[in-house]
Scaffold this motif. Structure first.
Motif, PDB file in Angstrom:
ATOM      1  N   ASP A 267       0.653  -1.206  -0.051  1.00 12.68           N
ATOM      2  CA  ASP A 267      -0.052   0.051   0.020  1.00 12.68           C
ATOM      3  C   ASP A 267       0.700   1.090   0.251  1.00 12.68           C
ATOM      4  N   LYS A 268       0.144   2.506  -0.082  1.00  9.64           N
ATOM      5  CA  LYS A 268       0.967   3.589  -0.196  1.00  9.64           C
ATOM      6  C   LYS A 268       1.685   3.922   1.149  1.00  9.64           C
ATOM      7  N   THR A 269       1.209   3.622   2.158  1.00  9.71           N
ATOM      8  CA  THR A 269       2.148   3.825   3.363  1.00  9.71           C
ATOM      9  C   THR A 269       3.318   2.866   3.600  1.00  9.71           C
ATOM     10  N   GLY A 270       3.139   1.868   2.956  1.00 10.22           N
ATOM     11  CA  GLY A 270       4.299   0.974   3.184  1.00 10.22           C
ATOM     12  C   GLY A 270       5.516   1.448   2.105  1.00 10.22           C
ATOM     13  N   ALA A 271       5.084   1.711   0.867  1.00  9.69           N
ATOM     14  CA  ALA A 271       5.953   2.342  -0.242  1.00  9.69           C
ATOM     15  C   ALA A 271       6.529   3.728   0.293  1.00  9.69           C
ATOM     16  N   GLY A 272       5.867   4.418   1.136  1.00 10.79           N
ATOM     17  CA  GLY A 272       6.431   5.673   1.618  1.00 10.79           C
ATOM     18  C   GLY A 272       7.523   5.404   2.883  1.00 10.79           C
ATOM     19  N   LEU A 273       7.205   4.602   3.614  1.00  9.61           N
ATOM     20  CA  LEU A 273       7.993   4.086   4.592  1.00  9.61           C
ATOM     21  C   LEU A 273       9.264   3.536   4.096  1.00  9.61           C
ATOM     22  N   LEU A 274       9.254   2.627   2.859  1.00 12.33           N
ATOM     23  CA  LEU A 274      10.416   2.210   2.229  1.00 12.33           C
ATOM     24  C   LEU A 274      11.254   3.259   1.530  1.00 12.33           C
ATOM     25  N   THR A 275      10.397   4.099   1.030  1.00 11.48           N
ATOM     26  CA  THR A 275      11.134   5.204   0.377  1.00 11.48           C
ATOM     27  C   THR A 275      11.981   6.146   1.452  1.00 11.48           C
ATOM     28  N   LEU A 276      11.115   6.368   2.448  1.00 11.26           N
ATOM     29  CA  LEU A 276      11.980   7.250   3.487  1.00 11.26           C
ATOM     30  C   LEU A 276      13.116   6.684   4.148  1.00 11.26           C
ATOM     31  N   SER A 277      12.864   5.077   4.407  1.00 11.68           N
ATOM     32  CA  SER A 277      13.997   4.317   5.176  1.00 11.68           C
ATOM     33  C   SER A 277      15.282   4.225   3.824  1.00 11.68           C
ATOM     34  N   LEU A 278      15.030   4.265   2.705  1.00  9.33           N
ATOM     35  CA  LEU A 278      15.948   4.380   1.815  1.00  9.33           C
ATOM     36  C   LEU A 278      16.916   5.708   1.651  1.00  9.33           C
ATOM     37  N   ILE A 279      15.879   6.706   1.749  1.00  6.58           N
ATOM     38  CA  ILE A 279      16.511   8.065   1.801  1.00  6.58           C
ATOM     39  C   ILE A 279      17.607   8.180   3.129  1.00  6.58           C
TER      40      ILE A 279
END
Length: 168
Positions: free
Chosen positions: A2-14
């Motif tokens: 979902d969007k929340t999981g994708a957002g958290l993955l992107t944030l953790s990658l950053i």
């Protein structure tokens, strides 16, 4: 996902990438700790021959425009006023310590179209090769006004020791 999981993955990658960049910068500073201290600006400096507003670009190892010197704030780009004296150059930098290059340490002057992180038109940067301790470094400066580039280069070139002085 979902969007929340994708957002958290992107944030953790950053966050991971920023942490790796910080570790790399700290490692560079640690490797360069033995670099000589910056020369002191003379107390009795006199009046500058000329002053040129522009941008201090970077200082790198001589001949290697990708090897940024990070110690002494030399890796920090910013606005600067370059004052040319008969005895040397003074870069009055915004947000970083001033940089003084005594005339006897100036080895060469040339133009470049770019150095790490800054690329401009052909021959848009004035580059001074000088000796910092036992290491040769290149410092790049870009004048704010294109008309200032030729007079600046003429004055910088006049600071380079001639071959007859080198032989003495």
């Amino acid at each position: 996902m979902d969007k929340t999981g994708a957002g958290l993955l992107t944030l953790s990658l950053i966050v991971v990438l920023a942490g790796l960049m910080l570790l790399g910068w700290r490692g560079r500073l640690r490797r360069q700790q033995s670099l000589a201290p910056l020369p002191e600006f003379p107390a009795e400096a006199g009046q500058p021959l000329e002053a040129y507003p522009g941008q201090y670009v970077v200082t790198t190892s001589a001949g290697d425009w990708l090897d940024r010197v990070g110690v002494h704030g030399l890796g920090i780009r910013g606005n600067a006023l370059l004052r040319v004296y008969p005895h040397g150059l003074l870069f009055e930098r915004s947000g970083a310590p001033d940089l003084y290059i005594p005339q006897p340490q100036v080895k060469a002057v040339r133009t470049e179209s770019g150095m790490i992180g800054k690329f401009v038109e052909k021959d848009g940067l004035a580059v001074v090769t000088w000796q910092l301790g036992d290491r040769d470094v290149d410092t790049a400066f870009r004048t704010r006004n294109a008309a200032d580039k030729a007079p600046l280069l003429a004055q910088l070139t006049s600071l380079v020791p001639t071959s007859s002085q080198d032989e003495e």
